[in-house]
Design a protein around this motif. Structure first.
Motif, PDB file in Angstrom:
ATOM      1  N   PRO A  98       0.815  -1.217   0.000  1.00  0.00           N
ATOM      2  CA  PRO A  98       0.000   0.000   0.000  1.00  0.00           C
ATOM      3  C   PRO A  98       0.846   1.264   0.000  1.00  0.00           C
ATOM      4  O   PRO A  98       0.450   2.282  -0.567  1.00  0.00           O
ATOM      5  CB  PRO A  98      -0.845  -0.121   1.268  1.00  0.00           C
ATOM      6  CG  PRO A  98      -0.177  -1.134   2.108  1.00  0.00           C
ATOM      7  CD  PRO A  98       0.588  -2.024   1.190  1.00  0.00           C
ATOM      8  N   ASP A  99       2.027   1.200   0.608  1.00  0.00           N
ATOM      9  CA  ASP A  99       2.900   2.378   0.616  1.00  0.00           C
ATOM     10  C   ASP A  99       3.380   2.721  -0.792  1.00  0.00           C
ATOM     11  O   ASP A  99       3.465   3.902  -1.160  1.00  0.00           O
ATOM     12  CB  ASP A  99       4.096   2.140   1.535  1.00  0.00           C
ATOM     13  CG  ASP A  99       3.674   2.013   2.987  1.00  0.00           C
ATOM     14  OD1 ASP A  99       2.662   2.631   3.365  1.00  0.00           O
ATOM     15  OD2 ASP A  99       4.361   1.286   3.736  1.00  0.00           O
ATOM     16  N   ALA A 100       3.691   1.699  -1.575  1.00  0.00           N
ATOM     17  CA  ALA A 100       4.108   1.935  -2.962  1.00  0.00           C
ATOM     18  C   ALA A 100       2.959   2.548  -3.766  1.00  0.00           C
ATOM     19  O   ALA A 100       3.182   3.452  -4.585  1.00  0.00           O
ATOM     20  CB  ALA A 100       4.571   0.629  -3.597  1.00  0.00           C
ATOM     21  N   LEU A 101       1.746   2.071  -3.522  1.00  0.00           N
ATOM     22  CA  LEU A 101       0.565   2.628  -4.201  1.00  0.00           C
ATOM     23  C   LEU A 101       0.370   4.089  -3.828  1.00  0.00           C
ATOM     24  O   LEU A 101       0.183   4.949  -4.692  1.00  0.00           O
ATOM     25  CB  LEU A 101      -0.686   1.814  -3.852  1.00  0.00           C
ATOM     26  CG  LEU A 101      -2.013   2.349  -4.373  1.00  0.00           C
ATOM     27  CD1 LEU A 101      -2.076   2.232  -5.884  1.00  0.00           C
ATOM     28  CD2 LEU A 101      -3.164   1.601  -3.737  1.00  0.00           C
ATOM     29  N   LEU A 102       0.433   4.391  -2.542  1.00  0.00           N
ATOM     30  CA  LEU A 102       0.242   5.772  -2.088  1.00  0.00           C
ATOM     31  C   LEU A 102       1.330   6.689  -2.639  1.00  0.00           C
ATOM     32  O   LEU A 102       1.046   7.817  -3.044  1.00  0.00           O
ATOM     33  CB  LEU A 102       0.223   5.826  -0.565  1.00  0.00           C
ATOM     34  CG  LEU A 102      -1.044   5.310   0.099  1.00  0.00           C
ATOM     35  CD1 LEU A 102      -0.864   5.244   1.610  1.00  0.00           C
ATOM     36  CD2 LEU A 102      -2.218   6.185  -0.243  1.00  0.00           C
ATOM     37  N   GLU A 103       2.563   6.229  -2.644  1.00  0.00           N
ATOM     38  CA  GLU A 103       3.654   7.047  -3.163  1.00  0.00           C
ATOM     39  C   GLU A 103       3.478   7.310  -4.656  1.00  0.00           C
ATOM     40  O   GLU A 103       3.730   8.421  -5.134  1.00  0.00           O
ATOM     41  CB  GLU A 103       5.002   6.377  -2.892  1.00  0.00           C
ATOM     42  CG  GLU A 103       6.185   7.231  -3.248  1.00  0.00           C
ATOM     43  CD  GLU A 103       6.174   8.595  -2.558  1.00  0.00           C
ATOM     44  OE1 GLU A 103       6.589   9.572  -3.217  1.00  0.00           O
ATOM     45  OE2 GLU A 103       5.752   8.698  -1.397  1.00  0.00           O
ATOM     46  N   ALA A 104       3.033   6.305  -5.411  1.00  0.00           N
ATOM     47  CA  ALA A 104       2.785   6.492  -6.841  1.00  0.00           C
ATOM     48  C   ALA A 104       1.682   7.518  -7.066  1.00  0.00           C
ATOM     49  O   ALA A 104       1.799   8.389  -7.942  1.00  0.00           O
ATOM     50  CB  ALA A 104       2.416   5.160  -7.482  1.00  0.00           C
ATOM     51  N   ILE A 105       0.625   7.438  -6.273  1.00  0.00           N
ATOM     52  CA  ILE A 105      -0.477   8.398  -6.419  1.00  0.00           C
ATOM     53  C   ILE A 105       0.005   9.807  -6.099  1.00  0.00           C
ATOM     54  O   ILE A 105      -0.308  10.765  -6.823  1.00  0.00           O
ATOM     55  CB  ILE A 105      -1.667   8.001  -5.515  1.00  0.00           C
ATOM     56  CG1 ILE A 105      -2.284   6.698  -6.009  1.00  0.00           C
ATOM     57  CG2 ILE A 105      -2.713   9.101  -5.471  1.00  0.00           C
ATOM     58  CD1 ILE A 105      -3.302   6.103  -5.061  1.00  0.00           C
ATOM     59  N   ARG A 106       0.779   9.950  -5.039  1.00  0.00           N
ATOM     60  CA  ARG A 106       1.287  11.286  -4.671  1.00  0.00           C
ATOM     61  C   ARG A 106       2.186  11.859  -5.757  1.00  0.00           C
ATOM     62  O   ARG A 106       2.112  13.053  -6.070  1.00  0.00           O
ATOM     63  CB  ARG A 106       2.005  11.203  -3.337  1.00  0.00           C
ATOM     64  CG  ARG A 106       1.057  10.988  -2.176  1.00  0.00           C
ATOM     65  CD  ARG A 106       1.779  11.011  -0.841  1.00  0.00           C
ATOM     66  NE  ARG A 106       0.853  10.655   0.219  1.00  0.00           N
ATOM     67  CZ  ARG A 106       0.979   9.595   1.005  1.00  0.00           C
ATOM     68  NH1 ARG A 106       2.023   8.780   0.874  1.00  0.00           N
ATOM     69  NH2 ARG A 106       0.087   9.341   1.930  1.00  0.00           N
ATOM     70  N   LEU A 143      -4.818   4.557 -14.483  1.00  0.00           N
ATOM     71  CA  LEU A 143      -4.736   5.895 -15.068  1.00  0.00           C
ATOM     72  C   LEU A 143      -5.669   5.930 -16.257  1.00  0.00           C
ATOM     73  O   LEU A 143      -5.572   5.094 -17.153  1.00  0.00           O
ATOM     74  CB  LEU A 143      -3.316   6.188 -15.556  1.00  0.00           C
ATOM     75  CG  LEU A 143      -2.348   6.806 -14.580  1.00  0.00           C
ATOM     76  CD1 LEU A 143      -1.916   5.797 -13.572  1.00  0.00           C
ATOM     77  CD2 LEU A 143      -1.188   7.391 -15.319  1.00  0.00           C
ATOM     78  N   ARG A 144      -6.576   6.886 -16.253  1.00  0.00           N
ATOM     79  CA  ARG A 144      -7.548   7.003 -17.341  1.00  0.00           C
ATOM     80  C   ARG A 144      -7.271   8.265 -18.135  1.00  0.00           C
ATOM     81  O   ARG A 144      -6.874   9.281 -17.583  1.00  0.00           O
ATOM     82  CB  ARG A 144      -8.953   7.048 -16.760  1.00  0.00           C
ATOM     83  CG  ARG A 144      -9.248   5.757 -16.000  1.00  0.00           C
ATOM     84  CD  ARG A 144     -10.683   5.564 -15.689  1.00  0.00           C
ATOM     85  NE  ARG A 144     -11.504   5.737 -16.865  1.00  0.00           N
ATOM     86  CZ  ARG A 144     -12.762   6.135 -16.780  1.00  0.00           C
ATOM     87  NH1 ARG A 144     -13.325   6.380 -15.620  1.00  0.00           N
ATOM     88  NH2 ARG A 144     -13.490   6.263 -17.868  1.00  0.00           N
ATOM     89  N   LEU A 163      -5.258  14.519 -13.334  1.00  0.00           N
ATOM     90  CA  LEU A 163      -5.271  13.144 -13.828  1.00  0.00           C
ATOM     91  C   LEU A 163      -6.462  12.395 -13.260  1.00  0.00           C
ATOM     92  O   LEU A 163      -6.853  12.608 -12.114  1.00  0.00           O
ATOM     93  CB  LEU A 163      -3.995  12.418 -13.402  1.00  0.00           C
ATOM     94  CG  LEU A 163      -2.793  12.526 -14.317  1.00  0.00           C
ATOM     95  CD1 LEU A 163      -1.616  11.811 -13.682  1.00  0.00           C
ATOM     96  CD2 LEU A 163      -3.079  11.961 -15.675  1.00  0.00           C
ATOM     97  N   ARG A 164      -7.004  11.503 -14.066  1.00  0.00           N
ATOM     98  CA  ARG A 164      -8.117  10.667 -13.600  1.00  0.00           C
ATOM     99  C   ARG A 164      -7.517   9.366 -13.062  1.00  0.00           C
ATOM    100  O   ARG A 164      -7.031   8.544 -13.835  1.00  0.00           O
ATOM    101  CB  ARG A 164      -9.086  10.404 -14.739  1.00  0.00           C
ATOM    102  CG  ARG A 164      -9.788  11.670 -15.189  1.00  0.00           C
ATOM    103  CD  ARG A 164     -10.589  11.472 -16.427  1.00  0.00           C
ATOM    104  NE  ARG A 164     -11.639  10.492 -16.222  1.00  0.00           N
ATOM    105  CZ  ARG A 164     -12.378   9.994 -17.203  1.00  0.00           C
ATOM    106  NH1 ARG A 164     -12.160  10.364 -18.440  1.00  0.00           N
ATOM    107  NH2 ARG A 164     -13.323   9.122 -16.950  1.00  0.00           N
ATOM    108  N   LEU A 165      -7.544   9.199 -11.753  1.00  0.00           N
ATOM    109  CA  LEU A 165      -6.953   8.034 -11.105  1.00  0.00           C
ATOM    110  C   LEU A 165      -8.024   7.224 -10.389  1.00  0.00           C
ATOM    111  O   LEU A 165      -8.953   7.787  -9.808  1.00  0.00           O
ATOM    112  CB  LEU A 165      -5.901   8.469 -10.075  1.00  0.00           C
ATOM    113  CG  LEU A 165      -4.741   9.306 -10.580  1.00  0.00           C
ATOM    114  CD1 LEU A 165      -3.871   9.752  -9.416  1.00  0.00           C
ATOM    115  CD2 LEU A 165      -3.927   8.524 -11.581  1.00  0.00           C
ATOM    116  N   GLU A 166      -7.859   5.906 -10.427  1.00  0.00           N
ATOM    117  CA  GLU A 166      -8.706   4.993  -9.666  1.00  0.00           C
ATOM    118  C   GLU A 166      -7.774   4.021  -8.960  1.00  0.00           C
ATOM    119  O   GLU A 166      -6.855   3.487  -9.576  1.00  0.00           O
ATOM    120  CB  GLU A 166      -9.651   4.220 -10.585  1.00  0.00           C
ATOM    121  CG  GLU A 166     -10.638   5.070 -11.338  1.00  0.00           C
ATOM    122  CD  GLU A 166     -11.443   4.266 -12.346  1.00  0.00           C
ATOM    123  OE1 GLU A 166     -11.247   3.047 -12.448  1.00  0.00           O
ATOM    124  OE2 GLU A 166     -12.269   4.877 -13.041  1.00  0.00           O
TER     125      GLU A 166
END
Length: 181
Positions: A15-23, A149-150, A32-35
């Protein structure tokens, strides 16, 4: 029917890798349209995605007010207009007597409006979503984290697919795949 490009989905291990990528993506482009998809609630995910406030609380408030008003009106109409009965000289419109039913109708109206509003806002029931066709997406319910990413609305074709894949892999995605509708 020709398939349409939905987006690019990347798989992350933690989850940390996911959060860092989103940030990182939000720092690059706010629009950006993110899901994001995770097997459990990840603290800080909705803030990182910068999700808008939901409309369900407004539906709940409106449902509660309408439920309470209809409960009070129903009792008032029955006691004052439809079947007035003078018992012991008490007023026909004795509002303290109407409080328990009004309260219960408020709760009922709010609960029903919350459930129906949640279903309407989330687009449920939806039996199939394009993201379900992404390879290994079944792991989203077990132990992997996905970020989609959309493209912006109105962009024709899969023009940004290669660019999105490169971006996701540079941010630490172990795999990335295109998703078509």
């Amino acid at each position: 029917m020709t398939p349409r490009f939905y987006g690019v989905v990347g798989r992350f291990e933690t989850p940390d890798a996911l959060l860092e990528a989103i940030r990182c993506l939000r720092r690059r482009d706010r629009h950006l349209r993110l899901e994001a998809y995770a097997p459990y609630a990840v603290e800080g995910l909705s803030e990182a995605l910068d999700l808008p406030r939901g409309k369900v609380p407004l539906f709940t408030l409106i449902g509660g007010v309408l439920g309470g008003a209809s409960g009070f009106f129903m009792q008032w109409y029955a006691a004052v207009v439809s079947f007035p009965v003078n018992i012991g000289g008490r007023p026909l419109n004795s509002w303290p007597m109407f409080i328990p039913v009004t309260f219960e109708m408020t709760i009922l109206g709010a609960a029903l409006a919350a459930v129906l509003g949640m279903l309407a806002v989330s687009g449920l029931p939806r039996l199939h979503h394009p993201i379900f066709d992404a390879p290994c997406f079944g792991l989203a319910t077990r132990d992997r984290y996905f970020l989609c990413l959309r493209p912006p609305p109105g962009m024709p074709g899969p023009a940004p697919a290669k660019q999105y894949r490169e971006v996701l892999e540079s941010l630490g995605a172990t795999a990335s795949d295109e998703v078509w509708t």
